[in-house]
Write a protein that holds these residues in place. Structure first.
Motif, short mmCIF file in Angstrom:
data_model
loop_
_atom_site.label_atom_id
_atom_site.label_comp_id
_atom_site.label_asym_id
_atom_site.label_seq_id
_atom_site.Cartn_x
_atom_site.Cartn_y
_atom_site.Cartn_z
N ALA A 185 35.24 -39.75 17.99
CA ALA A 185 36.29 -39.99 17.08
C ALA A 185 37.62 -40.58 17.71
O ALA A 185 37.93 -40.53 18.91
CB ALA A 185 36.63 -38.66 16.50
N SER A 195 43.77 -37.90 15.93
CA SER A 195 44.87 -38.23 14.68
C SER A 195 46.01 -39.11 14.70
O SER A 195 46.25 -39.86 14.21
CB SER A 195 45.59 -36.53 14.41
OG SER A 195 45.94 -36.01 15.51
N ALA A 198 44.73 -42.59 14.79
CA ALA A 198 44.34 -42.93 13.57
C ALA A 198 45.43 -42.97 12.59
O ALA A 198 45.13 -44.15 11.85
CB ALA A 198 43.37 -41.90 13.00
N GLY A 211 41.33 -46.48 13.12
CA GLY A 211 40.87 -45.18 12.69
C GLY A 211 39.95 -45.46 11.67
O GLY A 211 38.86 -44.65 11.84
N ASN A 222 36.39 -43.73 12.68
CA ASN A 222 36.10 -42.52 12.14
C ASN A 222 35.46 -42.42 10.81
O ASN A 222 34.73 -41.51 10.20
CB ASN A 222 37.45 -41.80 11.93
CG ASN A 222 38.30 -41.31 12.99
OD1 ASN A 222 37.87 -41.51 14.32
ND2 ASN A 222 39.45 -41.01 13.07
N THR A 274 30.95 -43.33 11.66
CA THR A 274 30.18 -42.10 11.25
C THR A 274 29.24 -42.64 10.07
O THR A 274 28.00 -42.18 10.18
CB THR A 274 31.07 -40.99 10.50
OG1 THR A 274 31.74 -40.63 11.72
CG2 THR A 274 30.12 -39.86 10.03
N SER A 283 34.39 -32.03 12.29
CA SER A 283 35.46 -32.19 11.31
C SER A 283 36.72 -31.61 11.84
O SER A 283 36.95 -31.37 12.91
CB SER A 283 35.11 -31.73 10.23
OG SER A 283 35.98 -32.23 8.96
N TYR A 302 43.65 -39.89 9.44
CA TYR A 302 42.82 -38.97 10.29
C TYR A 302 41.98 -37.86 9.30
O TYR A 302 40.82 -37.82 9.37
CB TYR A 302 43.33 -38.27 11.49
CG TYR A 302 42.36 -37.54 12.25
CD1 TYR A 302 41.50 -37.80 13.09
CD2 TYR A 302 42.47 -36.01 12.23
CE1 TYR A 302 40.72 -37.33 13.94
CE2 TYR A 302 41.57 -35.15 12.90
CZ TYR A 302 40.84 -35.88 13.85
OH TYR A 302 39.93 -35.21 14.62
N GLN A 320 39.95 -39.41 6.57
CA GLN A 320 38.69 -39.88 7.23
C GLN A 320 37.58 -38.85 7.51
O GLN A 320 36.40 -39.02 7.30
CB GLN A 320 38.85 -40.78 8.72
CG GLN A 320 39.39 -41.83 8.41
CD GLN A 320 40.46 -42.50 9.62
OE1 GLN A 320 40.60 -41.86 10.62
NE2 GLN A 320 41.48 -43.32 9.11
N LYS A 321 37.89 -37.65 8.04
CA LYS A 321 37.10 -36.50 8.39
C LYS A 321 36.50 -36.00 6.94
O LYS A 321 35.75 -35.45 6.68
CB LYS A 321 37.75 -35.45 9.16
CG LYS A 321 38.09 -35.85 10.51
CD LYS A 321 36.95 -36.06 11.23
CE LYS A 321 37.22 -36.11 12.85
NZ LYS A 321 35.93 -36.21 13.75
N ASP A 363 34.05 -38.23 5.66
CA ASP A 363 32.76 -38.03 6.48
C ASP A 363 32.07 -36.66 5.96
O ASP A 363 30.85 -36.56 5.84
CB ASP A 363 33.07 -37.88 8.15
CG ASP A 363 33.51 -39.09 8.60
OD1 ASP A 363 33.18 -40.12 8.04
OD2 ASP A 363 34.10 -39.18 9.59
#
Lengths: 223, 223
Positions: free
Chosen positions: A81, A84, A87, A94, A98, A102, A124, A149, A152-153, A156
């Motif tokens: 990744a 933060s 990103a 980012g 991320n 993924t 995550s 960030y 994006q997590k 995901d």
């Protein structure tokens, strides 16, 4: 059991790889091969009881994920990744790493075919949550990330859940807090100062706390 | 004020367009132009007080969104989507339209430049939620979609929030329940039977309720 570690040269990736290499098994299953990937060259471990392949590549470029999963690793630790702070500073990068990276990985797994359904362990972040926070964050606390960030997590996580529900993989996401003390130079994580304020004084250097002294934050530290 | 409606030939898109054309304004601002887009040809309205352009295209192919936002519409109603049943049956199509299409639209807006920051009204869905449900769903009820459609809408909401926070647009998502009674033939929405059980008996046809009689569901209906 063949294990693939993406982001194996990072702080968590190195600790995880060392532990897997030392144990020689994951749970009750013997490890028969490992692949260590990162965008910077992962260290080639000495004297292992099984083949360990190191791969230096950007996992988030088209075609990279297909190659990484082509030999059907049984367990994939996906730690790769952009952190933060980076990103947030570089919007396109980012999202490219991320989110797109993924998703390309999940799609590569989905399209291997032949009943391939690996365990995928995704790191995550607590950044999927946004303030204000309750006294304790329950399993049902909603996701309102305040940074790209965390966005994006959170995306995901949603993809991982849907792809797992569809039977393409057996995925789990782990929301890591700030992992410290990070050795070496600071990285671009927005929470990097939590490592700095512990590490720098130990090295006789000054460290600046950029937030109020009453800020409360979540940490974990490896042994 | 120039208004762009994506998905203008759908049930909600037609109702919305008719209302905007009839009022000639949105809130207190006069409409000076409208663009009606859909993958099937939107009806060309007769006798309008301002230019109305109809565009027939797939908004989710590369380059399409750039063309749609090139003349900088002030307000964009984004209603274009693959419905729930179809997104569940056709994994790739659902993600291509509902996730990639929306993201390409948001990126096209972001990249127009010159301070362009339109209002974007996105139709999300109660499918972002997953059972079991509380008696009332609060603003803080967490998102655990049980279908790919709901996953895609939840991801779109996260993107919309992040892109708005970044200042690329002024976005809002509206979580629509089942809109009924849908006229004409059933579509592929998983909740389509809620229209069917009302519409078909009115037309003297048999309708089958495929769920238990004690299922409780959210509806809205246009005048």
């Amino acid at each position: 059991m063949h294990i693939l570690v993406l982001g194996a040269a990072g702080m968590v990736g190195r600790k995880l790889s060392e532990r897997l290499l030392r144990d020689g098994r994951l749970g009750k299953t013997d490890i028969t091969a490992m692949t260590l990937q990162d965008v910077v060259a992962p260290a080639q471990p000495a004297k292992t009881g099984f083949p360990v392949n190191t791969v230096t590549c950007d996992f988030a470029v088209p075609g990279a994920a297909e190659k990484l999963v082509a030999d059907r690793p049984d367990v994939i630790f996906h730690l790769a990744a952009i952190v933060s702070g980076e990103a947030e500073l570089d919007f396109d990068k980012g999202y490219r790493i991320n989110l797109d990276g993924t998703r390309m990985l999940l799609d590569a797994i989905r399209l291997v075919g032949g009943g391939y359904k690996p365990r995928i362990v995704f790191t995550s972040s607590i950044a999927v949550f946004g303030a204000p926070f309750p006294e304790a964050i329950s399993d049902e606390f909603f996701h309102t990330p305040l940074l790209s960030y965390g966005t994006q997590k959170a995306i995901d996580e949603l993809l991982l859940a849907d792809y797992s529900r569809r039977g393409f993989m057996d995925g789990i996401g782990i929301r890591l807090p700030t992992i410290c003390i990070r050795p070496g130079l600071p990285n671009k994580a927005a929470s990097g100062f939590f490592s700095n304020i512990l590490r720098e004084p130990l090295a006789g250097k000054e460290a600046v706390l950029p937030v109020s002294e009453d800020v409360r934050h979540w940490h974990a530290t490896p042994r």
